[in-house]
Design a protein around this motif. Sequence first.
Motif, short mmCIF file in Angstrom:
data_model
loop_
_atom_site.label_atom_id
_atom_site.label_comp_id
_atom_site.label_asym_id
_atom_site.label_seq_id
_atom_site.Cartn_x
_atom_site.Cartn_y
_atom_site.Cartn_z
N ILE A 31 41.65 -36.73 -61.67
CA ILE A 31 41.45 -35.82 -62.80
C ILE A 31 42.47 -34.69 -62.73
O ILE A 31 42.59 -34.01 -61.70
N LEU A 32 43.20 -34.49 -63.81
CA LEU A 32 44.26 -33.48 -63.85
C LEU A 32 43.85 -32.23 -64.63
O LEU A 32 44.30 -31.13 -64.31
N LYS A 33 43.03 -32.41 -65.65
CA LYS A 33 42.59 -31.29 -66.48
C LYS A 33 41.10 -31.43 -66.78
O LYS A 33 40.59 -32.56 -66.87
N PRO A 34 40.38 -30.32 -66.95
CA PRO A 34 38.95 -30.41 -67.26
C PRO A 34 38.70 -31.10 -68.60
O PRO A 34 39.45 -30.92 -69.56
N VAL A 35 37.65 -31.91 -68.62
CA VAL A 35 37.18 -32.56 -69.84
C VAL A 35 35.67 -32.33 -69.90
O VAL A 35 34.98 -32.51 -68.90
N GLU A 36 35.17 -31.94 -71.07
CA GLU A 36 33.75 -31.60 -71.19
C GLU A 36 33.19 -32.13 -72.50
O GLU A 36 33.88 -32.14 -73.51
N VAL A 37 31.94 -32.59 -72.45
CA VAL A 37 31.23 -33.01 -73.66
C VAL A 37 29.85 -32.37 -73.64
O VAL A 37 29.28 -32.09 -72.58
N ARG A 38 29.30 -32.13 -74.86
CA ARG A 38 28.00 -31.48 -74.99
C ARG A 38 27.17 -32.17 -76.06
O ARG A 38 27.71 -32.68 -77.04
N PRO A 66 39.42 -31.20 -61.96
CA PRO A 66 40.19 -31.65 -60.80
C PRO A 66 39.50 -31.40 -59.47
O PRO A 66 38.72 -30.45 -59.30
N GLY A 67 39.75 -32.28 -58.52
CA GLY A 67 39.21 -32.16 -57.17
C GLY A 67 39.84 -33.22 -56.28
O GLY A 67 40.35 -34.24 -56.76
N TYR A 100 44.24 -37.21 -66.92
CA TYR A 100 44.05 -38.03 -65.73
C TYR A 100 45.32 -38.80 -65.40
O TYR A 100 46.22 -38.93 -66.23
N ARG A 101 45.35 -39.33 -64.17
CA ARG A 101 46.44 -40.21 -63.76
C ARG A 101 45.86 -41.25 -62.81
O ARG A 101 45.07 -40.92 -61.92
#
Length: 307
Positions: A131-138, A148-149, A280-281
Amino acid sequence: MQTTLKNKVSFKGVGLHSGARVCATVHPASAEYGIWFRRTDLADGDVLIPARWDCVERSPLCTKLVNEAGISVSTVEHLMAALAGCGLQNALIEIDGPEVPILDGSSAQFVDAFLAAGIQMLDAPSRAIRILKPVEVREGAAWARLSPGDTLEIDFQIDFEEAAIGRQQKTLNMANGAFVRELSDSRTFCRRADVDTMQANGLALGGVPGENAVVFDGDLVESGGGLRHADEPVRHKMLDALGDLALAGAPILGRYEGHRAGHALTNKLLRALFANPEAYRVVTCDADVARLLPGAGLRHADLALTA
């Protein structure tokens, strides 16, 4: 390196929602095969179903996979969690019905059988989704996020009116067999108030409190011997999340956070992730990264260490 089972294993039981008897056999598979289901009870048409995020059909209370021909298999989440938690990346699952057997409502029996059968290393490198950047759904008060981690970390929070559940939160790094030791034996659960409604709508027909599900009614717990963990409900939600994330097609390197999230929301999160190529990559795992994947270095003896 990629992995599969050394020997096939079979599971017999009933479907949680259908109540029908079913047998599922997990076979070894070659490198790059991935995870596929095959409906052996159907003679005609395309009976192969990929265990993939874009084959998920929105379904109440479980994860259902459907191929392009409309052939489906449901309640795959506990089996997928066991595969992911044991680090198994390639398998063919032959099943003679439309729903995976619920067994005891957790992933424990799947894990036990997989580790007893043995895990085979294959001559191909493992890949992971970083994961390269935050992605969020609600959806209303519920939300799910990937950020990322260096390893897969799951952080989950639930909040129920039932006093026996209440508000629970747990964070767990999934590296080094943590799933097997901390989550795999946590069972599916529901509220007593929902049982009659589900069964009236053709769901939970195979559910038996204390045998394959935990039922909560206010401050009462129907579990056949008490809870396996004081926070068993949130642990089971984390188990479900790992199973649903496994449909990404490769282990995820990143932090998953779920707040009142369920199967549909986690799938919605994967769809949002793969809709954004900058988030992501896909990476080839060197030895250092491979050691951080769920299931790496796992042994059958680790089952005795479950909390």
